[in-house]
Every structure is written in C-alpha cells, then in structure tokens.
Scaffold this motif. Structure first.
Motif, PDB file in Angstrom:
ATOM      1  N   MET A  50       0.736   4.183 -11.917  1.00 20.85           N
ATOM      2  CA  MET A  50       1.693   3.366 -12.675  1.00 20.85           C
ATOM      3  C   MET A  50       1.060   2.038 -13.071  1.00 20.85           C
ATOM      4  SD  MET A  50       5.450   1.909 -11.682  1.00 20.85           S
ATOM      5  CE  MET A  50       6.284   3.454 -11.927  1.00 20.85           C
ATOM      6  N   SER A  51       0.350   1.418 -12.145  1.00 20.96           N
ATOM      7  CA  SER A  51      -0.300   0.141 -12.429  1.00 20.96           C
ATOM      8  C   SER A  51      -1.308   0.284 -13.567  1.00 20.96           C
ATOM      9  CB  SER A  51      -0.995  -0.384 -11.168  1.00 20.96           C
ATOM     10  OG  SER A  51      -1.621  -1.611 -11.435  1.00 20.96           O
TER      11      SER A  51
ATOM     12  N   TRP B 182       1.289  -6.054 -10.617  1.00 20.04           N
ATOM     13  CA  TRP B 182       0.784  -7.221  -9.899  1.00 20.04           C
ATOM     14  C   TRP B 182       1.748  -7.701  -8.816  1.00 20.04           C
ATOM     15  CZ3 TRP B 182       2.063 -12.491  -9.468  1.00 20.04           C
ATOM     16  CH2 TRP B 182       1.042 -13.318  -8.997  1.00 20.04           C
ATOM     17  N   VAL B 183       3.028  -7.815  -9.152  1.00 20.62           N
ATOM     18  CA  VAL B 183       4.017  -8.297  -8.183  1.00 20.62           C
ATOM     19  C   VAL B 183       4.103  -7.338  -6.999  1.00 20.62           C
ATOM     20  CG1 VAL B 183       6.481  -8.766  -7.805  1.00 20.62           C
ATOM     21  CG2 VAL B 183       5.353  -9.616  -9.874  1.00 20.62           C
ATOM     22  N   LYS B 184       4.112  -6.053  -7.268  1.00 19.70           N
ATOM     23  CA  LYS B 184       4.183  -5.073  -6.192  1.00 19.70           C
ATOM     24  C   LYS B 184       2.964  -5.204  -5.272  1.00 19.70           C
ATOM     25  CE  LYS B 184       5.424  -0.297  -5.439  1.00 19.70           C
ATOM     26  NZ  LYS B 184       5.851   0.946  -6.053  1.00 19.70           N
ATOM     27  N   ALA B 185       1.788  -5.415  -5.853  1.00 20.72           N
ATOM     28  CA  ALA B 185       0.559  -5.543  -5.063  1.00 20.72           C
ATOM     29  C   ALA B 185       0.559  -6.804  -4.213  1.00 20.72           C
ATOM     30  CB  ALA B 185      -0.663  -5.513  -5.976  1.00 20.72           C
TER      31      ALA B 185
ATOM     32  N   LYS C  24      -3.223   2.097   2.250  1.00 17.95           N
ATOM     33  CA  LYS C  24      -2.230   2.941   2.928  1.00 17.95           C
ATOM     34  C   LYS C  24      -0.839   2.690   2.369  1.00 17.95           C
ATOM     35  CE  LYS C  24      -4.464   3.683   7.360  1.00 17.95           C
ATOM     36  NZ  LYS C  24      -4.469   3.384   8.810  1.00 17.95           N
ATOM     37  N   LYS C  25      -0.585   1.458   1.955  1.00 14.06           N
ATOM     38  CA  LYS C  25       0.727   1.110   1.397  1.00 14.06           C
ATOM     39  C   LYS C  25       0.777   1.288  -0.126  1.00 14.06           C
ATOM     40  CE  LYS C  25       2.524  -1.883   4.922  1.00 14.06           C
ATOM     41  NZ  LYS C  25       3.922  -1.525   5.101  1.00 14.06           N
ATOM     42  N   TRP C  26      -0.369   1.198  -0.764  1.00  6.80           N
ATOM     43  CA  TRP C  26      -0.466   1.311  -2.224  1.00  6.80           C
ATOM     44  C   TRP C  26      -0.810   2.766  -2.534  1.00  6.80           C
ATOM     45  CZ3 TRP C  26       0.871  -1.833  -6.059  1.00  6.80           C
ATOM     46  CH2 TRP C  26       0.333  -1.654  -7.328  1.00  6.80           C
ATOM     47  N   SER C  27       0.185   3.524  -2.930  1.00  4.39           N
ATOM     48  CA  SER C  27       0.011   4.965  -3.110  1.00  4.39           C
ATOM     49  C   SER C  27      -0.738   5.297  -4.401  1.00  4.39           C
ATOM     50  CB  SER C  27       1.380   5.644  -3.130  1.00  4.39           C
ATOM     51  OG  SER C  27       2.088   5.264  -4.310  1.00  4.39           O
ATOM     52  N   GLU C  28      -1.100   6.567  -4.526  1.00  2.00           N
ATOM     53  CA  GLU C  28      -1.729   7.035  -5.774  1.00  2.00           C
ATOM     54  C   GLU C  28      -0.761   6.877  -6.937  1.00  2.00           C
ATOM     55  OE1 GLU C  28      -3.839  10.766  -5.823  1.00  2.00           O
ATOM     56  OE2 GLU C  28      -4.460  10.478  -3.735  1.00  2.00           O
ATOM     57  N   ALA C  29       0.515   7.082  -6.673  1.00  2.00           N
ATOM     58  CA  ALA C  29       1.528   6.903  -7.723  1.00  2.00           C
ATOM     59  C   ALA C  29       1.575   5.435  -8.169  1.00  2.00           C
ATOM     60  CB  ALA C  29       2.897   7.351  -7.230  1.00  2.00           C
TER      61      ALA C  29
END
Length: 149
Positions: free
Chosen positions: A123-124, A59-62, A114-119
């Motif tokens: 992980m999320s 959540w924080v990363k997003a 584009k910034k939120w990768s498949e990895a």
C-alpha cells in the motif's frame, strides 16, 4: 585634547561591543541531544488533503509504529497558513532522542518489519508512486537545538 578624549572613548566603547565576534560552543551555548529530521515539501495548490490522505496510509502509519516501538520520540506534520508562498508549504518532522537513533540497526529494523506487513509495504508503495502528482520534496534537514547561555 577634547577631540582625543572623544576618539579614545569611541575606540574603547566600540572595542567592548565587538570584542567577541564569535561564540564558543559549550562556553557560550550548548547543543541539545535531540535530533529532528525535517523534510520540506511543496504541495501543489488544493492538493494538501490528497497528500495528507496518502501520508496517513504510509508515512504516518510507519512513524506511529516507530514511536510505539520507542525508536523515535515524536513526529509531527506542519502546514503553512500561506500554502502558495515560498519553497515549501509543509514539514514532516521526526524527533529522535539522540543521534544514535538515526544509525542503522538490524534489531530495530526486524522489530519494525514484524509490525509493518507486506500489505502495508504494498500500500505504501502504491501511495508513494502517486506523490509526484501532488507534491515535490524540496529538502531534508537534520536539526539540533542550540541553547544560548
């Protein structure tokens, strides 16, 4: 006669106190344009640090990406000093500049992805799958400031 004057004074006085039993929007108060989306969370005892560790990778990363892109105004996490009382003990808060920022938007979605990768997504998903072990979502609210005049 004295009794009538006292009664009349009481009626006049009480009617001025209760003359306005409800307020009118824009006359008595205004509404703010910012929208806060608040999620209430009940984190199990002694699990706050575990939950926060999970939030930091999901959540924080997003929300950091959303803020960097200008899609949200701000975000915050609040924790109760009394973690075992009440229906919730943690708040996740996202503030938007206005209601339009909540609406679906393909361009914003594509810019975020584009910034939120498949990895990141993988992980999320892994982190989120473990959340029920440490917390329960108890509510979600859309709040707007009321500014009294």
């Amino acid at each position: 006669m004295k009794r009538i004057l006292i009664t009349l004074a009481c009626v006049v006085f009480s009617s001025t106190l209760f003359a306005k039993d409800r307020l009118e929007i824009y006359e008595d108060y205004d509404l703010g344009t910012e929208i806060m989306v608040i999620t209430t969370v009940k984190v199990d005892p002694n699990m706050s640090d575990v939950y926060l560790a999970g939030l930091s990778g999901s959540w924080v990363k997003a929300v950091k990406i959303e803020k960097e892109l200008g899609f949200i105004k701000d975000w915050k996490i609040y924790a109760s000093d009394l973690p075992v009382s009440g229906d919730f003990n943690m708040l996740l808060v996202v503030t938007m500049a206005n209601g339009a920022d909540i609406e679906p938007n393909k361009k914003k979605y594509e810019a975020f992805m584009k910034k939120w990768s498949e990895a990141d997504q993988k992980m999320s998903n892994e982190i989120s799958a473990k959340y029920p072990e440490v917390r329960t979502l108890t509510g979600e609210y859309r709040m707007r400031e009321i500014m009294m005049k």
